[in-house]
Design a protein around this motif. Structure first.
Motif, short mmCIF file in Angstrom:
data_model
loop_
_atom_site.label_atom_id
_atom_site.label_comp_id
_atom_site.label_asym_id
_atom_site.label_seq_id
_atom_site.Cartn_x
_atom_site.Cartn_y
_atom_site.Cartn_z
N ASN A 27 0.82 -1.19 0.00
CA ASN A 27 0.00 0.00 0.00
C ASN A 27 0.87 1.26 0.00
OD1 ASN A 27 -2.72 1.17 0.24
ND2 ASN A 27 -1.96 1.90 2.21
N TYR A 28 1.84 1.32 0.89
CA TYR A 28 2.68 2.52 0.94
C TYR A 28 3.63 2.62 -0.24
CZ TYR A 28 0.68 4.23 5.17
OH TYR A 28 -0.21 4.75 6.07
N ARG A 29 4.06 1.49 -0.77
CA ARG A 29 4.86 1.53 -2.01
C ARG A 29 4.02 2.17 -3.12
NH1 ARG A 29 6.43 -4.62 -0.86
NH2 ARG A 29 8.50 -4.33 0.10
N ALA A 30 2.76 1.77 -3.22
CA ALA A 30 1.88 2.30 -4.26
C ALA A 30 1.55 3.77 -4.01
CB ALA A 30 0.59 1.48 -4.33
N ILE A 31 1.35 4.14 -2.75
CA ILE A 31 1.09 5.54 -2.43
C ILE A 31 2.27 6.40 -2.85
CG2 ILE A 31 0.87 7.19 -0.51
CD1 ILE A 31 -0.96 5.10 0.86
N PHE A 32 3.49 5.95 -2.53
CA PHE A 32 4.65 6.73 -2.93
C PHE A 32 4.73 6.83 -4.44
CE2 PHE A 32 8.81 8.06 -3.97
CZ PHE A 32 9.11 8.97 -2.97
N ARG A 33 4.52 5.72 -5.11
CA ARG A 33 4.58 5.70 -6.58
C ARG A 33 3.55 6.67 -7.17
NH1 ARG A 33 4.21 3.83 -11.40
NH2 ARG A 33 5.84 2.57 -12.31
N LEU A 39 4.96 13.63 -12.64
CA LEU A 39 5.99 14.58 -12.23
C LEU A 39 6.98 14.79 -13.37
CD1 LEU A 39 6.77 16.05 -9.57
CD2 LEU A 39 8.30 14.13 -9.10
N SER A 40 7.31 16.02 -13.68
CA SER A 40 8.27 16.30 -14.75
C SER A 40 9.68 15.95 -14.28
CB SER A 40 8.22 17.78 -15.14
OG SER A 40 8.78 18.59 -14.11
N LEU A 59 12.71 8.71 -4.02
CA LEU A 59 12.45 7.49 -4.77
C LEU A 59 13.72 6.66 -4.90
CD1 LEU A 59 10.56 5.73 -6.47
CD2 LEU A 59 11.04 7.26 -8.41
N LYS A 60 14.81 7.32 -5.21
CA LYS A 60 16.09 6.62 -5.34
C LYS A 60 16.48 5.99 -4.00
CE LYS A 60 20.69 7.28 -7.21
NZ LYS A 60 21.54 8.17 -8.01
N HIS A 61 16.32 6.73 -2.93
CA HIS A 61 16.63 6.21 -1.60
C HIS A 61 15.77 4.99 -1.26
CE1 HIS A 61 17.08 5.84 2.71
NE2 HIS A 61 15.80 6.07 2.86
N LEU A 62 14.47 5.05 -1.55
CA LEU A 62 13.59 3.93 -1.22
C LEU A 62 13.99 2.66 -1.95
CD1 LEU A 62 10.09 5.63 -1.00
CD2 LEU A 62 11.42 4.64 0.87
N GLU A 97 11.36 7.85 -15.16
CA GLU A 97 11.04 6.51 -15.66
C GLU A 97 12.04 5.47 -15.16
OE1 GLU A 97 10.71 4.16 -19.92
OE2 GLU A 97 10.39 6.32 -19.89
N SER A 98 13.33 5.77 -15.22
CA SER A 98 14.34 4.80 -14.78
C SER A 98 14.29 4.58 -13.27
CB SER A 98 15.74 5.21 -15.22
OG SER A 98 16.23 6.33 -14.49
N LEU A 99 14.07 5.65 -12.51
CA LEU A 99 13.97 5.51 -11.06
C LEU A 99 12.76 4.68 -10.66
CD1 LEU A 99 14.99 9.11 -9.94
CD2 LEU A 99 16.34 7.02 -9.66
N LEU A 100 11.62 4.91 -11.32
CA LEU A 100 10.43 4.11 -11.05
C LEU A 100 10.64 2.65 -11.43
CD1 LEU A 100 7.53 6.49 -12.14
CD2 LEU A 100 7.93 5.57 -9.84
N ALA A 101 11.28 2.41 -12.57
CA ALA A 101 11.54 1.03 -13.00
C ALA A 101 12.45 0.31 -12.02
CB ALA A 101 12.15 1.02 -14.40
N GLU A 102 13.48 0.99 -11.54
CA GLU A 102 14.39 0.38 -10.57
C GLU A 102 13.67 0.13 -9.24
OE1 GLU A 102 17.79 2.97 -10.31
OE2 GLU A 102 18.33 2.61 -12.40
N TYR A 103 12.85 1.06 -8.82
CA TYR A 103 12.10 0.89 -7.58
C TYR A 103 11.12 -0.28 -7.71
CZ TYR A 103 9.08 1.98 -3.58
OH TYR A 103 8.35 1.90 -2.42
N ASP A 104 10.37 -0.32 -8.80
CA ASP A 104 9.41 -1.40 -9.01
C ASP A 104 10.11 -2.76 -9.03
OD1 ASP A 104 7.34 0.46 -9.14
OD2 ASP A 104 7.20 0.40 -11.34
#
Length: 166
Positions: A27-33, A39-40, A59-62, A97-104
């Motif tokens: 849930n919190y992973r999705a909330i952060f995402r 976001l630009s 995001l990078k830290h998480l 995009e790359s930060l989200l992909a790495e986080y996911d």
């Protein structure tokens, strides 16, 4: 479109402990995402606060935090890359995009590792000593929720957008 993870915690109200912890983490992973959505690139790096904290940096830290607790501590995986000294600051090569992909991808690794362990299984943290998967879940939920709150405030200051309620 609503993220299917956003109501996991609410639906887990009578779930067993593992399902409850897993649901709150997701849930919190999705909330952060969701706070990153739309976001630009410039705003992902922008910080309206003196500390220099940005949503991209959080995001990078998480991503690195997930790896540290699930792969390094719980799974005791050798040969992992070290957390970068500037883990709170996106590099020129980092994109939203790359930060989200790495986080996911890292969250999926965390899920797989957690699923392979009992809540009472332990790993060793270099400062804390032995910690259980149960403890790791609670800590990851706490840290992700705290950073989601920071991201919510930063996002509101950047463009007025507020995300899902925490």
């Amino acid at each position: 479109m609503t993220d299917p993870h956003l109501d996991l915690a609410a639906r887990a109200g009578v779930a067993d402990e593992r399902a409850l912890l897993s649901a709150f983490a997701d849930n919190y992973r999705a909330i952060f995402r969701a706070k990153v959505a739309g976001l630009s690139e410039a705003d992902a790096r922008r910080s309206p606060v003196r500390t220099g904290t940005s949503i991209g940096g959080l995001l990078k830290h998480l991503r690195w935090m997930e790896q540290a607790w699930f792969q390094r501590v719980l799974a005791d995986e050798p040969n992992l890359p070290d957390r970068p000294a500037g883990e709170f600051f996106p590099t020129n090569e980092d994109t939203v995009e790359s930060l989200l992909a790495e986080y996911d991808a890292q969250c999926e690794i965390s899920r797989r590792i957690a699923a392979a362990h009992e809540l009472s299984d332990t790993g060793v943290h270099h400062n804390l000593g032995e910690v259980t998967l149960r403890w790791i879940y609670v800590h990851v939920i706490e840290e992700t929720a705290r950073h989601a709150g920071q991201a919510d405030i930063i996002r509101e200051q950047l463009d007025g957008v507020t995300g899902p309620e925490i």
